[in-house]
Design a protein around this motif. Structure first.
Motif, mmCIF file in Angstrom:
data_model
loop_
_atom_site.group_PDB
_atom_site.id
_atom_site.type_symbol
_atom_site.label_atom_id
_atom_site.label_comp_id
_atom_site.label_asym_id
_atom_site.label_seq_id
_atom_site.Cartn_x
_atom_site.Cartn_y
_atom_site.Cartn_z
ATOM 1 N N ARG A 21 0.829 -1.208 0.000
ATOM 2 C CA ARG A 21 0.000 0.000 0.000
ATOM 3 C C ARG A 21 0.858 1.250 0.000
ATOM 4 N NH1 ARG A 21 -4.591 -1.871 4.293
ATOM 5 N NH2 ARG A 21 -5.895 -2.997 2.797
ATOM 6 N N ARG A 23 3.868 1.601 -1.104
ATOM 7 C CA ARG A 23 4.700 1.738 -2.289
ATOM 8 C C ARG A 23 3.883 2.134 -3.521
ATOM 9 N NH1 ARG A 23 7.788 -3.705 -3.337
ATOM 10 N NH2 ARG A 23 5.599 -4.284 -3.348
ATOM 11 N N GLY A 24 2.613 1.755 -3.518
ATOM 12 C CA GLY A 24 1.767 2.045 -4.681
ATOM 13 C C GLY A 24 2.153 1.211 -5.886
ATOM 14 N N ASP A 25 1.537 1.515 -7.006
ATOM 15 C CA ASP A 25 1.766 0.741 -8.228
ATOM 16 C C ASP A 25 3.001 1.237 -8.987
ATOM 17 O OD1 ASP A 25 -0.141 -1.168 -8.093
ATOM 18 O OD2 ASP A 25 -1.372 -0.414 -9.749
#
Ligand SMILES: [Fe+2]
Ligand SMILES: [Fe+2]
Length: 243
Positions: A21, A23-25
């Motif tokens: 979460r 780090r994100g995509d």
């Protein structure tokens, strides 16, 4: 060790979820460029990742170990995330996802007929193949976005295999001692057959990734031996990673 040692896995999967979460995509806007044979291979793996999670969750609930049932939900969420990441990677390359292959449908139907033990044995075949595949993809492409996606999936798969080993250890211990080793020998044989199909099917892609078919097969069998040892070992966390 009996059932009930799975709370530590819940913690590990939850930690990873928080990292994910935070780090994100990956930056999909970078786009992705791969050889058509590699795209075709990624398309097939994307369909495979999008498995039948509800089926596994149901069986885990029936197994009567609340801790285990909880980790299985986190595990299924990770596999769904793999399917999502690969779909977005395909999108970044302007390549469509496949609607599904007949072999996956057959696979899902067969799995529904199985108990948890057999289901995990079948699932473990896919996991061990995936382990080698995503390593090849991570290391074999020049495309940074693809390499990042493969690295993320690989790091999850490296946790999934010992997690399944631990539960299979419990499940195998419910069988009479003399049949445990033959069951795993049969599993290894089935894995060998499946991997043969995979190296034929994905041969051109593997070649692009700089990996010969025999090398892939040999590496998968090394991991298989590590799995068999860990499942049959007195201590189920003995999985060494096959390296
Ligand atoms: Fe996966
Ligand atoms: Fe996995």
């Amino acid at each position: 060790m009996g059932a009930g040692g799975f709370a530590k896995w819940t913690r590990r999967f939850e930690e990873e979820r928080e990292l994910r979460r935070g780090r994100g995509d990956p930056d999909w806007g970078r786009g992705a460029v791969l050889h058509p044979a590699v795209w075709a291979s990624v398309q097939r793996f994307q369909v495979g990742e999008d498995g039948d999670g509800a089926n596994l969750v149901g069986k885990a609930d029936q197994a009567g170990d609340a801790d285990y049932a909880q980790v299985v939900r986190l595990f299924v969420a990770e596999e769904q995330n793999h399917a999502r990441l690969l779909a977005l990677l395909l999108g970044a390359g302007g390549v469509p996802t496949l609607a599904g292959h007949w072999s996956d449908t057959v696979f899902v139907r067969l799995r529904r007929l199985m108990g948890l033990r057999l289901e995990l044995l079948v699932l473990m075949i896919a996991e061990v193949v995936a382990l080698r595949y995503y390593r090849a993809l991570r290391d074999g492409v020049a495309d940074p976005l693809t390499s990042e996606v493969a690295a993320r999936i690989l790091s999850d798969e490296e946790r999934h295999v010992p997690f399944h080993c631990e539960r299979l250890h419990v499940s195998l211990a419910e069988l009479p001692r003399p049949v445990r080793r033959p069951v795993m020998a049969l599993w290894r044989l089935l894995l060998f057959a499946v991997t043969l199909v995979v190296v034929v099917d994905h041969g051109p892609a593997l070649r692009r990734l700089g990996l010969g078919r025999l090398r892939f097969l040999a590496d998968v069998l090394v991991s298989a031996d590590a799995v068999v040892s860990a499942v049959l070992a007195p201590r189920p966390d003995a999985w060494s990673g096959g390296r």
